[in-house]
Design a protein around this motif. Structure first.
Motif, PDB file in Angstrom:
ATOM      1  N   GLU A 110       0.843  -1.201   0.000  1.00 14.10           N
ATOM      2  CA  GLU A 110       0.000   0.000   0.000  1.00 14.10           C
ATOM      3  C   GLU A 110       0.879   1.252   0.000  1.00 14.10           C
ATOM      4  OE1 GLU A 110      -3.717   2.204   0.180  1.00 14.10           O
ATOM      5  OE2 GLU A 110      -3.091   0.260  -0.579  1.00 14.10           O
ATOM      6  N   LEU A 111       1.935   1.250   0.784  1.00 13.66           N
ATOM      7  CA  LEU A 111       2.853   2.385   0.792  1.00 13.66           C
ATOM      8  C   LEU A 111       3.497   2.555  -0.582  1.00 13.66           C
ATOM      9  CD1 LEU A 111       4.617   1.996   4.265  1.00 13.66           C
ATOM     10  CD2 LEU A 111       2.761   3.552   3.644  1.00 13.66           C
ATOM     11  N   ASP A 112       3.944   1.448  -1.176  1.00 14.56           N
ATOM     12  CA  ASP A 112       4.555   1.494  -2.506  1.00 14.56           C
ATOM     13  C   ASP A 112       3.579   2.051  -3.541  1.00 14.56           C
ATOM     14  OD1 ASP A 112       6.978   0.500  -1.614  1.00 14.56           O
ATOM     15  OD2 ASP A 112       6.537  -1.573  -2.195  1.00 14.56           O
ATOM     16  N   LYS A 113       2.316   1.645  -3.437  1.00 19.73           N
ATOM     17  CA  LYS A 113       1.285   2.122  -4.366  1.00 19.73           C
ATOM     18  C   LYS A 113       1.185   3.647  -4.352  1.00 19.73           C
ATOM     19  CE  LYS A 113      -3.299   2.197  -3.579  1.00 19.73           C
ATOM     20  NZ  LYS A 113      -4.611   1.689  -3.209  1.00 19.73           N
ATOM     21  N   ALA A 142      12.105  10.418   5.168  1.00 17.60           N
ATOM     22  CA  ALA A 142      12.858  11.523   4.578  1.00 17.60           C
ATOM     23  C   ALA A 142      12.465  12.867   5.173  1.00 17.60           C
ATOM     24  CB  ALA A 142      12.675  11.537   3.067  1.00 17.60           C
ATOM     25  N   SER A 143      11.185  13.040   5.503  1.00 20.84           N
ATOM     26  CA  SER A 143      10.700  14.321   6.014  1.00 20.84           C
ATOM     27  C   SER A 143       9.525  14.088   6.955  1.00 20.84           C
ATOM     28  CB  SER A 143      10.253  15.214   4.849  1.00 20.84           C
ATOM     29  OG  SER A 143       9.115  14.645   4.210  1.00 20.84           O
ATOM     30  N   THR A 144       9.168  15.135   7.669  1.00 13.21           N
ATOM     31  CA  THR A 144       7.979  15.070   8.526  1.00 13.21           C
ATOM     32  C   THR A 144       6.750  14.775   7.683  1.00 13.21           C
ATOM     33  OG1 THR A 144       8.978  16.643  10.063  1.00 13.21           O
ATOM     34  CG2 THR A 144       6.588  16.349  10.212  1.00 13.21           C
ATOM     35  N   GLU A 145       6.652  15.426   6.529  1.00 16.93           N
ATOM     36  CA  GLU A 145       5.513  15.197   5.630  1.00 16.93           C
ATOM     37  C   GLU A 145       5.429  13.730   5.219  1.00 16.93           C
ATOM     38  OE1 GLU A 145       3.851  16.604   1.238  1.00 16.93           O
ATOM     39  OE2 GLU A 145       5.535  17.674   2.137  1.00 16.93           O
ATOM     40  N   ASP A 146       6.557  13.126   4.841  1.00 19.74           N
ATOM     41  CA  ASP A 146       6.542  11.710   4.470  1.00 19.74           C
ATOM     42  C   ASP A 146       6.140  10.836   5.650  1.00 19.74           C
ATOM     43  OD1 ASP A 146       7.282  12.281   1.874  1.00 19.74           O
ATOM     44  OD2 ASP A 146       9.337  11.525   2.072  1.00 19.74           O
ATOM     45  N   ALA A 147       6.633  11.140   6.836  1.00 19.09           N
ATOM     46  CA  ALA A 147       6.280  10.363   8.029  1.00 19.09           C
ATOM     47  C   ALA A 147       4.771  10.417   8.275  1.00 19.09           C
ATOM     48  CB  ALA A 147       7.047  10.880   9.246  1.00 19.09           C
ATOM     49  N   GLU A 148       4.186  11.600   8.126  1.00 17.33           N
ATOM     50  CA  GLU A 148       2.737  11.737   8.323  1.00 17.33           C
ATOM     51  C   GLU A 148       1.970  11.000   7.239  1.00 17.33           C
ATOM     52  OE1 GLU A 148       2.933  16.097  10.525  1.00 17.33           O
ATOM     53  OE2 GLU A 148       2.480  16.022   8.381  1.00 17.33           O
ATOM     54  N   LYS A 149       2.428  11.092   5.999  1.00 18.07           N
ATOM     55  CA  LYS A 149       1.747  10.401   4.896  1.00 18.07           C
ATOM     56  C   LYS A 149       1.830   8.889   5.056  1.00 18.07           C
ATOM     57  CE  LYS A 149       1.923  13.897   1.265  1.00 18.07           C
ATOM     58  NZ  LYS A 149       2.319  14.157  -0.124  1.00 18.07           N
ATOM     59  N   ILE A 150       2.963   8.390   5.529  1.00 18.70           N
ATOM     60  CA  ILE A 150       3.103   6.954   5.762  1.00 18.70           C
ATOM     61  C   ILE A 150       2.078   6.498   6.800  1.00 18.70           C
ATOM     62  CG2 ILE A 150       4.619   5.211   6.812  1.00 18.70           C
ATOM     63  CD1 ILE A 150       6.971   6.765   5.351  1.00 18.70           C
ATOM     64  N   ALA A 151       1.972   7.228   7.899  1.00 17.49           N
ATOM     65  CA  ALA A 151       1.002   6.864   8.943  1.00 17.49           C
ATOM     66  C   ALA A 151      -0.425   6.912   8.411  1.00 17.49           C
ATOM     67  CB  ALA A 151       1.151   7.790  10.146  1.00 17.49           C
ATOM     68  N   LEU A 152      -0.741   7.919   7.598  1.00 13.76           N
ATOM     69  CA  LEU A 152      -2.094   8.024   7.049  1.00 13.76           C
ATOM     70  C   LEU A 152      -2.383   6.918   6.039  1.00 13.76           C
ATOM     71  CD1 LEU A 152      -2.608  11.865   6.601  1.00 13.76           C
ATOM     72  CD2 LEU A 152      -3.509  10.365   8.376  1.00 13.76           C
ATOM     73  N   MET A 174      -2.453  10.020  -1.797  1.00 11.26           N
ATOM     74  CA  MET A 174      -3.599   9.278  -1.272  1.00 11.26           C
ATOM     75  C   MET A 174      -4.911   9.818  -1.824  1.00 11.26           C
ATOM     76  SD  MET A 174      -0.984   8.975   1.084  1.00 11.26           S
ATOM     77  CE  MET A 174      -1.164  10.386   2.118  1.00 11.26           C
ATOM     78  N   LEU A 175      -4.968  11.123  -2.084  1.00 12.16           N
ATOM     79  CA  LEU A 175      -6.134  11.710  -2.747  1.00 12.16           C
ATOM     80  C   LEU A 175      -5.812  11.860  -4.227  1.00 12.16           C
ATOM     81  CD1 LEU A 175      -7.365  14.595  -0.387  1.00 12.16           C
ATOM     82  CD2 LEU A 175      -8.206  12.256  -0.553  1.00 12.16           C
ATOM     83  N   SER A 176      -6.680  11.349  -5.067  1.00  8.03           N
ATOM     84  CA  SER A 176      -6.464  11.462  -6.504  1.00  8.03           C
ATOM     85  C   SER A 176      -7.273  12.606  -7.109  1.00  8.03           C
ATOM     86  CB  SER A 176      -6.829  10.148  -7.199  1.00  8.03           C
ATOM     87  OG  SER A 176      -8.191   9.832  -6.945  1.00  8.03           O
ATOM     88  N   HIS A 177      -8.282  13.077  -6.394  1.00  2.03           N
ATOM     89  CA  HIS A 177      -9.150  14.148  -6.878  1.00  2.03           C
ATOM     90  C   HIS A 177      -9.724  14.871  -5.654  1.00  2.03           C
ATOM     91  CE1 HIS A 177     -12.587  16.135  -8.759  1.00  2.03           C
ATOM     92  NE2 HIS A 177     -11.935  15.975  -9.902  1.00  2.03           N
ATOM     93  N   PRO A 178      -9.845  16.208  -5.716  1.00  8.01           N
ATOM     94  CA  PRO A 178     -10.335  16.953  -4.543  1.00  8.01           C
ATOM     95  C   PRO A 178     -11.743  16.565  -4.085  1.00  8.01           C
ATOM     96  CG  PRO A 178      -9.525  18.460  -6.231  1.00  8.01           C
ATOM     97  CD  PRO A 178      -9.466  17.085  -6.807  1.00  8.01           C
ATOM     98  N   ASP A 179     -12.541  15.991  -4.967  1.00  6.93           N
ATOM     99  CA  ASP A 179     -13.910  15.620  -4.598  1.00  6.93           C
ATOM    100  C   ASP A 179     -14.021  14.187  -4.078  1.00  6.93           C
ATOM    101  OD1 ASP A 179     -14.847  18.131  -5.312  1.00  6.93           O
ATOM    102  OD2 ASP A 179     -15.286  17.522  -7.363  1.00  6.93           O
ATOM    103  N   LYS A 180     -12.916  13.460  -4.051  1.00 10.57           N
ATOM    104  CA  LYS A 180     -12.961  12.057  -3.642  1.00 10.57           C
ATOM    105  C   LYS A 180     -12.452  11.884  -2.215  1.00 10.57           C
ATOM    106  CE  LYS A 180     -12.742   9.968  -8.176  1.00 10.57           C
ATOM    107  NZ  LYS A 180     -12.040   9.019  -9.040  1.00 10.57           N
ATOM    108  N   GLN A 205     -12.312   9.145   6.716  1.00  6.39           N
ATOM    109  CA  GLN A 205     -10.954   9.276   6.211  1.00  6.39           C
ATOM    110  C   GLN A 205     -10.227  10.333   7.026  1.00  6.39           C
ATOM    111  OE1 GLN A 205     -10.781  10.832   2.197  1.00  6.39           O
ATOM    112  NE2 GLN A 205      -8.880   9.734   1.793  1.00  6.39           N
ATOM    113  N   VAL A 206      -8.957  10.102   7.310  1.00  9.43           N
ATOM    114  CA  VAL A 206      -8.147  11.061   8.050  1.00  9.43           C
ATOM    115  C   VAL A 206      -7.240  11.781   7.068  1.00  9.43           C
ATOM    116  CG1 VAL A 206      -6.465  11.395   9.907  1.00  9.43           C
ATOM    117  CG2 VAL A 206      -8.248   9.647  10.135  1.00  9.43           C
ATOM    118  N   LEU A 207      -7.237  13.115   7.140  1.00 13.45           N
ATOM    119  CA  LEU A 207      -6.453  13.958   6.238  1.00 13.45           C
ATOM    120  C   LEU A 207      -5.420  14.782   7.012  1.00 13.45           C
ATOM    121  CD1 LEU A 207      -9.348  15.489   4.069  1.00 13.45           C
ATOM    122  CD2 LEU A 207      -7.886  13.523   3.495  1.00 13.45           C
TER     123      LEU A 207
END
Length: 148
Positions: free
Chosen positions: A31-34, A58-68, A129-135, A140-142
């Motif tokens: 899932e992370l690779d995807k 690599a960064s705080t942003e990546d760490a947060e995205k991995i957790a999400l 993780m989001l492919s479109h702003p309306d999806k 879901q946690v953002l």
């Protein structure tokens, strides 16, 4: 980074996951690779509906995205994010989408009245993780990054 809570019966359905049990470590890494998130060198452990992730991102942003990415899957109720970041930056707030929400409404609530146009900041902060702003969907946690 801490313990994040999720609604375990919503999110991406991964092979082997159920509402009672998170997917296997291998499936979570897929899932992370995807999402283009590097799982190399990370220690991911699954204990029922709780996932613990540690190592260095690599960064705080990546760490947060991995957790999400791990938490927004069926069967995960909590992610214990023990990742450290090579490039630290201020933590983002986490927001659980409610019924009737859209990114504009979330931006207005999180950044203040008249800030709905900042919905693009939230969208960009949650890619891929989001492919479109309306999806977006309830439960879901953002990531809500601080405005510069």
């Amino acid at each position: 980074m801490g313990l994040l809570s999720f609604i375990k019966d919503v999110g991406e359905k991964l092979f082997g996951a159920s509402e009672a049990q998170a997917a296997t470590v291998d499936e979570l890494k897929k899932e992370l690779d995807k999402h283009g998130l590097n799982a190399e060198g990370l220690d991911i452990q699954v204990n029922g509906d709780k996932v613990t992730v540690s190592g260095e991102a690599a960064s705080t942003e990546d760490a947060e995205k991995i957790a999400l990415a791990l938490g927004n899957t069926v069967g995960v109720a909590q992610v214990d994010n023990q990742l450290s970041a090579k490039q630290a930056s201020p933590d983002a707030k986490m927001y659980t989408v409610q019924k009737g929400d859209n990114l504009w409404k979330i931006a207005e609530a999180q950044y203040g009245a008249g800030q709905g146009a900042k919905h693009t900041v939230i969208f960009e902060a949650n890619k891929p993780m989001l492919s479109h702003p309306d999806k977006i969907y309830p439960g879901q946690v953002l990531r809500i990054p601080p405005l510069n």
